[in-house]
Structures are given as C-alpha cells and as structure tokens.
Design a protein around this motif. Sequence first.
Motif, PDB file in Angstrom:
ATOM      1  N   ASN A 270       0.854  -1.183   0.000  1.00  0.00           N
ATOM      2  CA  ASN A 270       0.000   0.000   0.000  1.00  0.00           C
ATOM      3  C   ASN A 270       0.892   1.236   0.000  1.00  0.00           C
ATOM      4  O   ASN A 270       1.632   1.483   0.961  1.00  0.00           O
ATOM      5  CB  ASN A 270      -0.917   0.002   1.230  1.00  0.00           C
ATOM      6  CG  ASN A 270      -1.945   1.123   1.188  1.00  0.00           C
ATOM      7  OD1 ASN A 270      -1.708   2.181   0.609  1.00  0.00           O
ATOM      8  ND2 ASN A 270      -3.086   0.907   1.812  1.00  0.00           N
TER       9      ASN A 270
ATOM     10  N   ARG B 209       0.297   4.375   0.402  1.00  0.00           N
ATOM     11  CA  ARG B 209       0.048   5.426   1.400  1.00  0.00           C
ATOM     12  C   ARG B 209       0.860   5.212   2.674  1.00  0.00           C
ATOM     13  O   ARG B 209       1.265   6.175   3.331  1.00  0.00           O
ATOM     14  CB  ARG B 209      -1.445   5.493   1.743  1.00  0.00           C
ATOM     15  CG  ARG B 209      -2.306   6.098   0.650  1.00  0.00           C
ATOM     16  CD  ARG B 209      -3.703   6.396   1.153  1.00  0.00           C
ATOM     17  NE  ARG B 209      -4.406   5.189   1.529  1.00  0.00           N
ATOM     18  CZ  ARG B 209      -5.123   4.453   0.689  1.00  0.00           C
ATOM     19  NH1 ARG B 209      -5.223   4.806  -0.578  1.00  0.00           N
ATOM     20  NH2 ARG B 209      -5.751   3.366   1.099  1.00  0.00           N
TER      21      ARG B 209
ATOM     22  N   GLU C  50       1.738   8.686  -3.003  1.00  0.00           N
ATOM     23  CA  GLU C  50       0.352   8.901  -3.392  1.00  0.00           C
ATOM     24  C   GLU C  50      -0.188   7.639  -4.046  1.00  0.00           C
ATOM     25  O   GLU C  50       0.481   7.008  -4.859  1.00  0.00           O
ATOM     26  CB  GLU C  50       0.242  10.084  -4.356  1.00  0.00           C
ATOM     27  CG  GLU C  50       0.537  11.423  -3.702  1.00  0.00           C
ATOM     28  CD  GLU C  50       0.192  12.589  -4.620  1.00  0.00           C
ATOM     29  OE1 GLU C  50      -0.563  12.382  -5.595  1.00  0.00           O
ATOM     30  OE2 GLU C  50       0.686  13.696  -4.358  1.00  0.00           O
TER      31      GLU C  50
ATOM     32  N   GLY D 110      -2.730   3.882  -3.642  1.00  0.00           N
ATOM     33  CA  GLY D 110      -3.169   2.846  -2.709  1.00  0.00           C
ATOM     34  C   GLY D 110      -2.434   1.551  -2.962  1.00  0.00           C
ATOM     35  O   GLY D 110      -1.209   1.520  -3.041  1.00  0.00           O
TER      36      GLY D 110
ATOM     37  N   SER E 198       3.821  -1.762   4.837  1.00  0.00           N
ATOM     38  CA  SER E 198       2.940  -1.431   3.717  1.00  0.00           C
ATOM     39  C   SER E 198       2.351  -2.683   3.078  1.00  0.00           C
ATOM     40  O   SER E 198       1.283  -2.632   2.463  1.00  0.00           O
ATOM     41  CB  SER E 198       3.706  -0.620   2.664  1.00  0.00           C
ATOM     42  OG  SER E 198       4.635  -1.427   1.962  1.00  0.00           O
TER      43      SER E 198
END
Length: 277
Positions: A209, A211, A216, A218, A257
């Motif tokens: 992910n 973020r 920027e 997903g 992440s």
Amino acid sequence: MERVFHEVPLTLFTHSIHWPNGSRLLRRAAWVASLVLPLALTAVPAQALDPAPATPSVALQGTSLPIPNPLFPLSHPIGQQRLIESSYRQAYFPLATYFETQRNQAYCSVATSVMALNALGVTRPVTALYPDYRFFTQQDFFAGVDPRIARPEVVEREGMTLEQLGSVLAFQPVRAELVFADTLNVSQLRQLLMKHLREQDRFVLFNFNRRIIGEEGGGHWSPLAAYHEASDSALVMDVARYKYPPMWMPLADLLRSAQDHDSVSGKARGLIVLSGR
C-alpha cells in the motif's frame, strides 16, 4: 551507514606553504599527506562530515510527484551507490532489461508479471502485438486464463489481489510461491530477499500500500530488484513510471505497507516468488 567521498586538491598542501630551497624532506612529506588524507576521508561516515545530508523532498526533474522521506530514487547518487555496494542485486539486471510501464492505472500486477516472465526466459507465447516474435505482453497477458479467475476488463478497474495473481500465474510455465506479509517479521523478510535477490532465475513480485510509505495512491504491485544491507532497504522497480521512478525503500516500512489488508480479499498483501518450473 552511507559513506561519502570528498575530493581534496593535491595542491592544497604543496602550494599553500613557501618551501625554502633544499627542503626535500618537507616537500616529500607534504606530497605523501596530499595523497593519504583524501583516502582517509573516504572512510569518514557521512554524518561526521555533513550532519544533515540532503534527502529528496521535491520532485526530481522529469518525475511527476515529490519523493517522500526517507526514500531514495535509484538515480540519486545515494541510490546509485547502494546498487553498486549491494551483494543482492542479481535480479536487477534481467528486470531492468525487460522493464515495463503499466499500460493503465490498474495494470500494475500485469506489468510486474510480464517483466518477470520475460526476464525468466521461460517459453514465451505468440503475441498479436509482435506477430513475428514470441514475447509476454500486457496486451495478451490474459490469453488462456480462465475468465472465472480474472477478466482483463475487470482488472483494468480493480487490479488483482495476491491470491488472484497467483492463480493467474498458474496458467504460465512458472512456479509461484505466495507469502502473506502478516506471516513475516522484518528479519524473515530480510532473509527471504537475501536468498532470492542473489539469483537471476527467480523474482520477487511485491504487493503493498503506497500510502503507508508516504507515496500517493493505494494498493500497488512492483518487482523488487535488490537489497542493500547497510541501509536495510530494498529497490522497488516501480511499474507506474509516470508517477515514481525505481526507489530504495526502508525494509521495515516496506513490510508494514505489505501487511496492510486489501479491501477486496480482506487479507494482508505480500509477495510472490516467481521461478521457472
């Protein structure tokens, strides 16, 4: 620990002092010092010479988005040095040879897979895009795949989960080993990368992910190409090259992440180790 190289002019010690005639010993000592000191400085930690080395915080020339701390693009001098120093970079060269940009904003899993499939050197399919040659392409990636598993028109909107991509890759002449990130700690991920990134006959496809690491977007897929021990970071060959270049990311952040649960399966993200059968 990053190291820096500082250039010291050879004339610094020999031209700043007026030498009396016949002072051969002093001249020789100064000449030796002018050679030894620059070599000694190369071993000084960067922190000792520059307590706040610049980390990219704005978009590099030619890139679309700012680079978040503490990520380093491969094109940055520190990023280049990490690749040179890495003992776990064998995957980089075949992946760089077949580097792809995803053809739409949801095809990250497809571009990542195509890169790795071509780099593996397994039997390539006939493609409508290059009718005289065999090659894996994003355009023909789903040819022969059971539409109950994945359909290109759906993937174009939603992308693919870890398990879904694993099922799609089962239609190719490869072995796909799935690893969910919530089954790993940082030490285990490190050992996994050190094991596989030293080889040119297997590749690590990573689902994470953006973020969580400050980028920027997903959920995203890209291959990992190298691991650098001193900085404990991995090189992500980002297939969304219109957004971010290849990037070194701290391993602990990268694991966090990937431990994020995707919204479709409700399961953690993770990685696929792809190799020939």
